[in-house]
Design a protein around this motif. Structure first.
Motif, PDB file in Angstrom:
ATOM      1  N   GLY A   1       0.801  -1.222   0.000  1.00 24.94           N
ATOM      2  CA  GLY A   1       0.000   0.000   0.000  1.00 24.94           C
ATOM      3  C   GLY A   1       0.834   1.272   0.000  1.00 24.94           C
ATOM      4  O   GLY A   1       2.013   1.268  -0.368  1.00 24.94           O
ATOM      5  N   PHE A   2       0.189   2.363   0.446  1.00 25.16           N
ATOM      6  CA  PHE A   2       0.849   3.672   0.443  1.00 25.16           C
ATOM      7  C   PHE A   2       1.723   3.854   1.683  1.00 25.16           C
ATOM      8  O   PHE A   2       2.892   4.225   1.594  1.00 25.16           O
ATOM      9  N   LEU A   3       1.124   3.556   2.846  1.00 29.42           N
ATOM     10  CA  LEU A   3       1.757   3.957   4.094  1.00 29.42           C
ATOM     11  C   LEU A   3       1.384   2.976   5.205  1.00 29.42           C
ATOM     12  O   LEU A   3       0.232   2.568   5.294  1.00 29.42           O
ATOM     13  N   THR A   4       2.368   2.600   6.040  1.00 28.72           N
ATOM     14  CA  THR A   4       2.107   1.681   7.151  1.00 28.72           C
ATOM     15  C   THR A   4       2.564   2.313   8.457  1.00 28.72           C
ATOM     16  O   THR A   4       3.649   2.907   8.503  1.00 28.72           O
ATOM     17  N   ILE A   5       1.734   2.167   9.497  1.00 29.50           N
ATOM     18  CA  ILE A   5       2.207   2.497  10.845  1.00 29.50           C
ATOM     19  C   ILE A   5       2.383   1.178  11.571  1.00 29.50           C
ATOM     20  O   ILE A   5       1.453   0.357  11.626  1.00 29.50           O
ATOM     21  N   LEU A   6       3.542   0.971  12.138  1.00 26.84           N
ATOM     22  CA  LEU A   6       3.814  -0.274  12.851  1.00 26.84           C
ATOM     23  C   LEU A   6       4.095   0.013  14.324  1.00 26.84           C
ATOM     24  O   LEU A   6       4.968   0.810  14.648  1.00 26.84           O
TER      25      LEU A   6
ATOM     26  N   PRO B   1      10.577   2.015  22.787  1.00 25.96           N
ATOM     27  CA  PRO B   1       9.252   2.040  23.420  1.00 25.96           C
ATOM     28  C   PRO B   1       8.566   3.400  23.320  1.00 25.96           C
ATOM     29  O   PRO B   1       9.224   4.434  23.440  1.00 25.96           O
ATOM     30  N   GLY B   2       7.272   3.366  23.097  1.00 26.37           N
ATOM     31  CA  GLY B   2       6.468   4.592  23.056  1.00 26.37           C
ATOM     32  C   GLY B   2       6.404   5.227  21.677  1.00 26.37           C
ATOM     33  O   GLY B   2       5.559   6.068  21.427  1.00 26.37           O
ATOM     34  N   THR B   3       7.312   4.824  20.785  1.00 27.71           N
ATOM     35  CA  THR B   3       7.298   5.410  19.440  1.00 27.71           C
ATOM     36  C   THR B   3       6.578   4.464  18.476  1.00 27.71           C
ATOM     37  O   THR B   3       6.287   3.322  18.821  1.00 27.71           O
ATOM     38  N   LEU B   4       6.325   4.949  17.290  1.00 26.44           N
ATOM     39  CA  LEU B   4       5.738   4.105  16.237  1.00 26.44           C
ATOM     40  C   LEU B   4       6.632   4.215  15.010  1.00 26.44           C
ATOM     41  O   LEU B   4       7.255   5.257  14.770  1.00 26.44           O
ATOM     42  N   LEU B   5       6.687   3.126  14.257  1.00 25.43           N
ATOM     43  CA  LEU B   5       7.501   3.141  13.043  1.00 25.43           C
ATOM     44  C   LEU B   5       6.570   3.373  11.857  1.00 25.43           C
ATOM     45  O   LEU B   5       5.501   2.758  11.786  1.00 25.43           O
ATOM     46  N   VAL B   6       6.967   4.256  10.970  1.00 25.31           N
ATOM     47  CA  VAL B   6       6.150   4.502   9.774  1.00 25.31           C
ATOM     48  C   VAL B   6       6.979   4.074   8.567  1.00 25.31           C
ATOM     49  O   VAL B   6       8.170   4.385   8.489  1.00 25.31           O
ATOM     50  N   ASN B   7       6.363   3.331   7.659  1.00 24.39           N
ATOM     51  CA  ASN B   7       7.107   3.025   6.436  1.00 24.39           C
ATOM     52  C   ASN B   7       6.229   3.168   5.209  1.00 24.39           C
ATOM     53  O   ASN B   7       5.003   3.070   5.282  1.00 24.39           O
ATOM     54  N   LEU B   8       6.889   3.456   4.099  1.00 22.37           N
ATOM     55  CA  LEU B   8       6.175   3.628   2.833  1.00 22.37           C
ATOM     56  C   LEU B   8       6.135   2.308   2.082  1.00 22.37           C
ATOM     57  O   LEU B   8       7.060   1.495   2.184  1.00 22.37           O
ATOM     58  N   GLY B   9       5.066   2.114   1.325  1.00 31.81           N
ATOM     59  CA  GLY B   9       4.922   0.917   0.503  1.00 31.81           C
ATOM     60  C   GLY B   9       4.981   1.268  -0.976  1.00 31.81           C
ATOM     61  O   GLY B   9       5.250   2.414  -1.361  1.00 31.81           O
ATOM     62  N   ASP B  10       4.694   0.281  -1.803  1.00 30.78           N
ATOM     63  CA  ASP B  10       4.847   0.433  -3.260  1.00 30.78           C
ATOM     64  C   ASP B  10       4.015   1.585  -3.829  1.00 30.78           C
ATOM     65  O   ASP B  10       4.444   2.273  -4.762  1.00 30.78           O
TER      66      ASP B  10
ATOM     67  N   SER C   1       3.309  -7.545  17.108  1.00 33.45           N
ATOM     68  CA  SER C   1       3.326  -6.226  16.480  1.00 33.45           C
ATOM     69  C   SER C   1       1.947  -5.928  15.899  1.00 33.45           C
ATOM     70  O   SER C   1       1.136  -6.839  15.685  1.00 33.45           O
ATOM     71  N   ILE C   2       1.707  -4.649  15.668  1.00 32.19           N
ATOM     72  CA  ILE C   2       0.388  -4.192  15.213  1.00 32.19           C
ATOM     73  C   ILE C   2       0.592  -3.271  14.019  1.00 32.19           C
ATOM     74  O   ILE C   2       1.281  -2.249  14.135  1.00 32.19           O
ATOM     75  N   ALA C   3       0.022  -3.643  12.885  1.00 31.38           N
ATOM     76  CA  ALA C   3       0.268  -2.869  11.668  1.00 31.38           C
ATOM     77  C   ALA C   3      -1.023  -2.250  11.134  1.00 31.38           C
ATOM     78  O   ALA C   3      -2.071  -2.899  11.101  1.00 31.38           O
ATOM     79  N   THR C   4      -0.934  -0.997  10.724  1.00 32.80           N
ATOM     80  CA  THR C   4      -2.053  -0.288  10.090  1.00 32.80           C
ATOM     81  C   THR C   4      -1.590   0.133   8.705  1.00 32.80           C
ATOM     82  O   THR C   4      -0.630   0.902   8.580  1.00 32.80           O
ATOM     83  N   PHE C   5      -2.251  -0.394   7.701  1.00 37.05           N
ATOM     84  CA  PHE C   5      -1.828  -0.123   6.317  1.00 37.05           C
ATOM     85  C   PHE C   5      -2.837   0.791   5.639  1.00 37.05           C
ATOM     86  O   PHE C   5      -3.989   0.385   5.416  1.00 37.05           O
ATOM     87  N   MET C   6      -2.437   2.009   5.290  1.00 39.31           N
ATOM     88  CA  MET C   6      -3.295   2.839   4.435  1.00 39.31           C
ATOM     89  C   MET C   6      -2.959   2.449   3.000  1.00 39.31           C
ATOM     90  O   MET C   6      -1.810   2.607   2.558  1.00 39.31           O
ATOM     91  N   LEU C   7      -3.933   1.900   2.285  1.00 41.04           N
ATOM     92  CA  LEU C   7      -3.608   1.181   1.051  1.00 41.04           C
ATOM     93  C   LEU C   7      -3.502   2.071  -0.183  1.00 41.04           C
ATOM     94  O   LEU C   7      -2.413   2.273  -0.714  1.00 41.04           O
TER      95      LEU C   7
END
Ligand SMILES: O=C(O)CCC(=O)C(=O)O
Ligand SMILES: [Fe+2]
Length: 300
Positions: free
Chosen positions: A177-182, A207-216, A243-249
């Motif tokens: 997708g576009f964007l993931t918060i992990l 701890p306490g932070t979130l990782l954001v990554n970009l997708g295709d 882990s908990i992932a939220t994908f904005m597609l």
């Protein structure tokens, strides 16, 4: 192996400091990922959601199997030959309270668990939309419909046994997708990202932070300015990891394509417009897990 120097973005500064916005753009261009601090999800809610993750993935198999898919890959994923230590439950799509309700009902969630899923789901959905807007803004583009883009939500469990140490938890991939918060595990490491020199570097817990990554889709939308993050999970120790992932597609019911503002003589359009679900199928049917399928959609 060196540890990564993944950029850290302060969400409280992003609205008012130009420097932070530039840092965000550079993170998207160079890494395709960054960590966020001072975001809107409280540590309490993160800890509560992790507990729900543990409880739901500890349910008997018959119940987990009730989490059926809405789009391909959106339901329960049992341990498989490729990822034998990994399983996940998933919800499509996060912006719909009905979908959240169905997910909880399928899994017989208690009223307390339901409340946590709803609170986390709403908060993380708001955050993914905000980050999307800031990323677009960093290229000078206003996007006002990210809230309508479908989001997939997934809770992941890694059942790392002593025999698993040194092997793979989740195979090398980009997110489609576009964007993931992990929300990665705050204690157990294992996530590794490919850096620009082509080596995998471990991403230690923060701890306490979130990782954001970009997708295709971010690569396509930015007309090649942003990169998608190639990553994997390795088993470092014999313990459970959550882990908990939220994908904005991608846009709902319309083509994925770079906005006109990002297309010009120096940046000719790189990919032909396409529907996200078709791209998802193309990745799966060609077993192209790290974004190679985009080459099949290149214009020249
Ligand atoms: O569990 C992790 O840290 C990463 C999971 C992941 O890459 C994914 O769900 O796409
Ligand atoms: Fe991923």
């Amino acid at each position: 192996m060196e540890e990564s120097n993944i950029p850290v973005i302060d969400m409280e500064k992003i609205d008012c400091e130009e420097g932070e916005c530039k840092k965000l753009r550079e993170a998207c261009e160079r890494w395709g990922c960054f960590r966020i601090i001072n975001h809107s999800i409280s540590e309490t809610l993160m800890a509560e959601m992790k507990k729900v993750n543990q409880a739901l993935l500890d349910l008997p198999l018959e119940i987990k199997k009730r989490n059926t898919e809405v789009i391909a890959g959106s339901g329960y994923m049992a341990p498989s030959a490729v990822n034998p230590f990994y399983e996940a439950l998933s919800l499509y799509d996060l912006g719909s309270s009905q979908a959240m309700h169905n997910f909880c009902s399928q899994l017989h969630a208690s009223p307390q668990q339901r409340k946590i899923v709803e609170r986390y789901g709403e908060a993380i959905h708001g955050l993914v939309v905000k980050i999307g807007e800031k990323i677009a803004e960093s290229l000078g583009i206003v996007v006002d419909d990210f809230k309508d883009w479908p989001c997939q939500f997934r809770i992941n469990k890694y059942n790392f046994t002593p025999e698993a140490v040194g092997s793979t938890g989740v195979q090398i991939h980009t997110d489609s997708g576009f964007l993931t918060i992990l929300q990665d595990d705050e204690k157990v490491g294992g996530l590794e990202v490919l850096d620009s020199s082509g080596s995998f570097v471990p991403v230690p817990p923060f701890p306490g932070t979130l990782l954001v990554n970009l997708g295709d889709i971010a690569r396509v939308w930015s007309n090649g300015r942003f990169c998608s993050l190639i990553h994997r999970v390795q088993c470092k120790e014999a313990t459970k990891r959550f882990s908990i992932a939220t994908f904005m597609l991608a846009p709902r019911n319309r083509n994925v394509e770079a906005p006109e503002e990002l297309v010009n003589k120096d940046h000719p359009r790189l990919y032909r417009p396409f529907i996200y679900e078709d791209y998802r199928k193309l990745r799966v049917s060609n077993k192209m897990h790290t974004g190679e399928a985009l080459e099949l959609l290149r214009l020249s």
